[in-house]
Write an enzyme that holds these catalytic residues in place. Structure first.
Site, PDB file in Angstrom:
ATOM      1  N   PRO A  11       0.784  -1.228   0.000  1.00 40.02           N
ATOM      2  CA  PRO A  11       0.000   0.000   0.000  1.00 40.02           C
ATOM      3  C   PRO A  11       0.816   1.279   0.000  1.00 40.02           C
ATOM      4  CG  PRO A  11      -0.132  -1.116   2.120  1.00 40.02           C
ATOM      5  CD  PRO A  11       0.523  -2.068   1.173  1.00 40.02           C
ATOM      6  N   ASN A  12       0.310   2.215  -0.766  1.00 41.85           N
ATOM      7  CA  ASN A  12       0.821   3.594  -0.861  1.00 41.85           C
ATOM      8  C   ASN A  12       2.135   3.732  -1.622  1.00 41.85           C
ATOM      9  OD1 ASN A  12      -1.327   4.921   0.606  1.00 41.85           O
ATOM     10  ND2 ASN A  12      -0.534   3.875   2.415  1.00 41.85           N
ATOM     11  N   ARG A  19       5.220  12.519  -2.879  1.00 39.03           N
ATOM     12  CA  ARG A  19       5.187  13.090  -1.519  1.00 39.03           C
ATOM     13  C   ARG A  19       6.288  12.484  -0.672  1.00 39.03           C
ATOM     14  NH1 ARG A  19      -0.990  11.767  -1.219  1.00 39.03           N
ATOM     15  NH2 ARG A  19      -1.398  12.713  -3.219  1.00 39.03           N
ATOM     16  N   TYR A  24      11.350   8.955   1.452  1.00 35.47           N
ATOM     17  CA  TYR A  24      11.373   7.925   0.404  1.00 35.47           C
ATOM     18  C   TYR A  24      12.108   8.318  -0.871  1.00 35.47           C
ATOM     19  CZ  TYR A  24       7.872   5.879   3.460  1.00 35.47           C
ATOM     20  OH  TYR A  24       7.227   5.342   4.541  1.00 35.47           O
ATOM     21  N   ASN A  75       8.119  -5.709  -0.986  1.00 36.65           N
ATOM     22  CA  ASN A  75       8.036  -4.563  -0.089  1.00 36.65           C
ATOM     23  C   ASN A  75       6.550  -4.448   0.252  1.00 36.65           C
ATOM     24  OD1 ASN A  75       7.889  -2.178   1.275  1.00 36.65           O
ATOM     25  ND2 ASN A  75       9.037  -0.976  -0.228  1.00 36.65           N
ATOM     26  N   ALA A  78       3.197  -0.825   4.688  1.00 36.02           N
ATOM     27  CA  ALA A  78       2.763  -0.854   6.093  1.00 36.02           C
ATOM     28  C   ALA A  78       2.264  -2.232   6.520  1.00 36.02           C
ATOM     29  CB  ALA A  78       1.686   0.200   6.317  1.00 36.02           C
ATOM     30  N   GLU A  99      12.979  -9.578   1.297  1.00 35.86           N
ATOM     31  CA  GLU A  99      12.178  -8.426   1.751  1.00 35.86           C
ATOM     32  C   GLU A  99      12.972  -7.150   1.493  1.00 35.86           C
ATOM     33  OE1 GLU A  99      11.434  -8.613   5.949  1.00 35.86           O
ATOM     34  OE2 GLU A  99      10.240  -6.785   5.951  1.00 35.86           O
ATOM     35  N   HIS A 101      12.872  -2.741   1.830  1.00 36.75           N
ATOM     36  CA  HIS A 101      12.263  -1.468   2.238  1.00 36.75           C
ATOM     37  C   HIS A 101      13.137  -0.331   1.749  1.00 36.75           C
ATOM     38  CE1 HIS A 101       9.283  -3.439   4.605  1.00 36.75           C
ATOM     39  NE2 HIS A 101      10.232  -4.233   5.066  1.00 36.75           N
ATOM     40  N   ARG A 108      13.477   4.399  12.222  1.00 39.00           N
ATOM     41  CA  ARG A 108      12.198   5.126  12.242  1.00 39.00           C
ATOM     42  C   ARG A 108      11.398   4.772  13.512  1.00 39.00           C
ATOM     43  NH1 ARG A 108       9.330   4.811   6.602  1.00 39.00           N
ATOM     44  NH2 ARG A 108       8.222   6.559   7.561  1.00 39.00           N
TER      45      ARG A 108
HETATM   46  O1  CA2 Z   1      10.489   1.961   3.585  1.00 39.11           O
HETATM   47  C1  CA2 Z   1       9.649   1.263   3.011  1.00 39.11           C
HETATM   48  O2  CA2 Z   1       9.817   0.791   1.882  1.00 39.11           O
HETATM   49  C2  CA2 Z   1       8.290   1.013   3.685  1.00 39.11           C
HETATM   50  O3  CA2 Z   1       7.882  -0.319   3.362  1.00 39.11           O
HETATM   51  C3  CA2 Z   1       7.334   2.022   3.099  1.00 39.11           C
HETATM   52  C4  CA2 Z   1       5.963   1.992   3.745  1.00 39.11           C
HETATM   53  C5  CA2 Z   1       6.078   2.070   5.262  1.00 39.11           C
HETATM   54  O4  CA2 Z   1       4.800   1.928   5.863  1.00 39.11           O
HETATM   55  C6  CA2 Z   1       7.010   1.008   5.818  1.00 39.11           C
HETATM   56  O5  CA2 Z   1       7.111   1.184   7.213  1.00 39.11           O
HETATM   57  C7  CA2 Z   1       8.378   1.120   5.196  1.00 39.11           C
HETATM   58  C8  CA2 Z   1       5.108   3.175   3.284  1.00 39.11           C
HETATM   59  C9  CA2 Z   1       5.023   3.366   1.816  1.00 39.11           C
HETATM   60  C10 CA2 Z   1       4.316   4.663   1.586  1.00 39.11           C
HETATM   61  O6  CA2 Z   1       5.012   5.380   0.604  1.00 39.11           O
HETATM   62  C11 CA2 Z   1       4.701   6.684   0.448  1.00 39.11           C
HETATM   63  C12 CA2 Z   1       5.376   7.323  -0.550  1.00 39.11           C
HETATM   64  C13 CA2 Z   1       5.144   8.661  -0.767  1.00 39.11           C
HETATM   65  C14 CA2 Z   1       4.197   9.338  -0.013  1.00 39.11           C
HETATM   66  C15 CA2 Z   1       3.506   8.674   0.980  1.00 39.11           C
HETATM   67  C16 CA2 Z   1       3.747   7.342   1.208  1.00 39.11           C
END
Ligand code: CA2
Length: 146
Positions: A11-12, A19, A24, A75, A78, A99, A101, A108
């Site tokens: 997700p996301n 953003r 990221y 990946n 969340a 895996e 990230h 974090r």
């Molecule tokens: O660091 C990673 O790759 C994560 O898997 C990314 C997830 C986060 O919940 C994990 O803890 C770590 C979130 C991805 C959301 O990505 C966004 C990108 C741009 C704007 C908002 C969210």
């Protein structure tokens, strides 16, 4: 026959590059996919790259992976920190699993330090941005050659 690796994104991750560049980076998911394709080709692999915001869809893709794929990179976003369903699906298949990230989840918030996915993965790469996916492909290529 070229072996195919499935790359799953949770997700996301479709929002990447739009953003939160401080966490990221500025790379988009499409950019990461392009780099993975290039790296996979150089390693003699093919990649299928997918993203979903839906936990059930990710579970179904994991269950079906062994039909067509020789390895899995995930990946789970969340869901990494919450999903026993994804852990159970990963545990039910016998493919090499890496895996990934983008961010260093250990630097974090506390709730990101635990990964259900890690219990089923052969290895984990975090904190190296999109490069982590390419390193995961390298790790899979070596395992698949053995
Ligand atoms: O660091 C990673 O790759 C994560 O898997 C990314 C997830 C986060 O919940 C994990 O803890 C770590 C979130 C991805 C959301 O990505 C966004 C990108 C741009 C704007 C908002 C969210």
């Amino acid at each position: 026959m070229t072996r195919k690796v499935l790359v799953l994104n949770g997700p996301n991750l479709n929002l990447l590059g739009t953003r939160e560049p401080g966490i990221y980076g500025r790379e988009t998911l499409a950019g990461i996919e392009t780099n993975c394709r290039g790296r996979a080709e150089a390693l003699g692999l093919a990649v299928e790259f997918r993203q979903s915001n839906d936990e059930g869809r990710l579970v179904t893709w994991i269950q079906e992976a062994p039909k067509e794929h020789a390895g899995l990179i995930i990946n789970a976003g969340a869901y990494t920190h919450t999903s026993v369903a994804i852990l159970d699906a990963l545990s039910a298949i016998s493919l090499p699993i890496i895996e990934v990230h983008l961010s260093n989840i250990h630097r974090r918030e506390e709730f990101r330090h635990h990964s259900f996915v890690a219990k089923a993965a052969d290895g984990m790469i975090c904190g190296l941005g999109g490069q982590g996916y390419e390193l995961a492909l390298e790790a899979l290529a070596k395992r698949l050659a053995q």
